[in-house]
Design an enzyme around this catalytic site. Structure first.
Site, PDB file in Angstrom:
ATOM      1  N   PHE A 114       0.840  -1.192   0.000  1.00 52.40           N
ATOM      2  CA  PHE A 114       0.000   0.000   0.000  1.00 52.40           C
ATOM      3  C   PHE A 114       0.884   1.254   0.000  1.00 52.40           C
ATOM      4  O   PHE A 114       1.713   1.414  -0.880  1.00 52.40           O
ATOM      5  CB  PHE A 114      -1.015  -0.066   1.143  1.00 52.40           C
ATOM      6  CG  PHE A 114      -2.041  -1.154   0.941  1.00 52.40           C
ATOM      7  CD1 PHE A 114      -3.007  -1.038  -0.046  1.00 52.40           C
ATOM      8  CD2 PHE A 114      -2.019  -2.320   1.699  1.00 52.40           C
ATOM      9  CE1 PHE A 114      -3.944  -2.052  -0.269  1.00 52.40           C
ATOM     10  CE2 PHE A 114      -2.953  -3.341   1.482  1.00 52.40           C
ATOM     11  CZ  PHE A 114      -3.911  -3.187   0.499  1.00 52.40           C
ATOM     12  N   SER A 115       0.732   2.144   0.974  1.00 50.76           N
ATOM     13  CA  SER A 115       1.370   3.459   0.853  1.00 50.76           C
ATOM     14  C   SER A 115       2.868   3.466   1.096  1.00 50.76           C
ATOM     15  O   SER A 115       3.505   4.516   0.934  1.00 50.76           O
ATOM     16  CB  SER A 115       0.678   4.454   1.778  1.00 50.76           C
ATOM     17  OG  SER A 115      -0.597   4.781   1.267  1.00 50.76           O
ATOM     18  N   ILE A 116       3.465   2.353   1.459  1.00 49.43           N
ATOM     19  CA  ILE A 116       4.925   2.288   1.399  1.00 49.43           C
ATOM     20  C   ILE A 116       5.371   2.487  -0.043  1.00 49.43           C
ATOM     21  O   ILE A 116       6.486   2.940  -0.318  1.00 49.43           O
ATOM     22  CB  ILE A 116       5.445   0.964   1.992  1.00 49.43           C
ATOM     23  CG1 ILE A 116       5.173   0.920   3.498  1.00 49.43           C
ATOM     24  CG2 ILE A 116       6.938   0.787   1.741  1.00 49.43           C
ATOM     25  CD1 ILE A 116       5.578  -0.384   4.169  1.00 49.43           C
TER      26      ILE A 116
END
Length: 391
Positions: A114-116
């Site tokens: 995801f937002s990594i």
């Protein structure tokens, strides 16, 4: 009743129950987070290959260690299980010294982070910056002229990198019918289709305040950065990731990124990588942009990422509840702790945590039922501090 299949025994449900409509929901996420490409079109990111390293020590003792989190004592293994951890890996001075894998997780599987993905996208932008192909001070419209009439018409690339863009847009993960759901259909993460990802982003209007103010976490900024790095380099996102990061890093497992109907990468959240390869990213950042003697990023860029940014923007922003004295720079989070610890984070419990003082890197990949769980996130920070201190 028929005997359960091997798949049902491992994951707890029949494969045909997992669909595009529910792939981010429990219990289906235990499997789908390792197989996002079966639901959303994806572009492959080739790896260097080679055997995955063995641990230098038996992890049993580490997992049995007792830690205190918010006054509650539990073992490391107990915390990992109650926080829906799929994989946990630990590096110390560049060596893998501990791990944990849930029964439904393979140790070399690529898991969506995801937002990594945002933090990885920023690394690509920094690499292009080092080669003079991308100027963070330049207006967004230098690379995307058609953004002129959107919220981004007077924003700079650095505004995107630091999440200080003023947008009339809510990061509403659970909104079933608003702008965020439309955004998810544009990226092909929800059924129903819709406009392409870039077309949607360019419909977003500017918020009431100037750009360059408080930290406002808005994922479209990072997807737009993905388009910018493609235009600045003339290369596709997956190609750039392979050439500028995955191969130089010595990644052992192939990665991937989801794409929309036009092939635009979901640079804000669509990357899937293996736990150990993600840990290598953290180790590279800990070492100032090099790993195994190979320089991947300029030391000056890493230093700016880990020490720059605005404390005032953070305190007035969206995540000050997580680490009070943090900062956000180039899509990486600084904790403000004396250790200099920093991290990347994604919804549903994805973490890359680096403690320079103890020379420890930790990756936690999860399938937490809720996309955002603020109390658990604070516990995770305390968990990483406790584990780091004992190594």
């Amino acid at each position: 009743m028929a005997n359960p299949t091997a798949f049902e025994q491992r994951y707890g449900f029949p494969r045909n129950e997992a669909t595009l409509a529910n792939w981010r929901l429990a219990p289906y996420s235990r499997w789908s987070f390792q197989n996002a490409g079966e639901f959303v079109p994806s572009a492959g990111i080739a790896c260097a290959g080679g055997a995955v390293e063995s641990l230098t020590v038996d992890p049993t003792n580490l997992l049995a260690q007792s830690i205190a989190i918010e006054g509650r004592r539990e073992t490391i293994a107990e915390f990992l299980r109650r926080s829906d951890t799929d994989a946990f890996v630990v590096m110390k001075r560049g060596e893998f010294v501990g791990d944990y894998f849930a029964p439904h997780m393979d140790d070399d599987a690529a898991h969506i982070v995801f937002s990594i993905s945002k933090s990885l996208t920023a690394i690509l932008s920094g690499s292009l910056q080092a080669d003079g192909l991308l100027d963070p001070a330049a207006p967004v419209t230098r690379y995307i002229p058609e953004a002129e009439s959107s919220a981004y018409g007077d924003a700079t690339v650095q505004h995107l990198l630091d999440m200080t863009v003023s947008l009339d847009f809510d990061e509403a993960y659970l909104d079933p019918a608003g702008a965020f759901e439309r955004y998810r259909r544009a990226m092909l993460w929800n059924p129903g289709g819709g406009e392409a990802l870039l077309s949607f982003i360019l419909t977003i209007r500017k918020g009431p305040h100037p750009h360059g103010g408080p930290f406002r976490y808005r994922s479209p900024n990072s997807d737009l950065l993905g388009v910018i790095i493609e235009r600045a380099s003339g290369r596709r996102y997956a190609e750039l990731m392979c050439e500028r990061l995955w191969l130089p890093l010595g990644a052992k497992s192939a990665a991937s990124v989801t794409v929309d109907g036009e092939g635009t990468a979901r640079a804000a959240g669509g990357v899937s990588v293996s736990p150990r390869d993600l840990a290598r990213i953290g180790e590279m950042m800990r070492l100032g942009g090099s790993i195994d003697g190979r320089r991947i990023m300029p030391e000056s860029w890493v230093r700016d990422t880990l020490t720059g940014g605005s404390a005032a923007a953070w305190k007035a922003g969206d995540f000050a509840h997580l680490v009070e004295n943090g900062r956000y720079r180039n899509k990486w989070y600084q904790t403000g702790f004396d250790s200099g610890a920093f991290f990347a984070i994604g919804i549903h419990g994805q973490w890359l945590y680096v403690d320079p003082a103890t020379e420890v890197v930790m990756v936690k990949m999860s399938s937490q039922p809720e996309p955002v769980d603020d109390p658990l996130d604070r516990q995770c920070v305390a968990f990483f501090q406790a584990v780091s201190a004992m190594l």
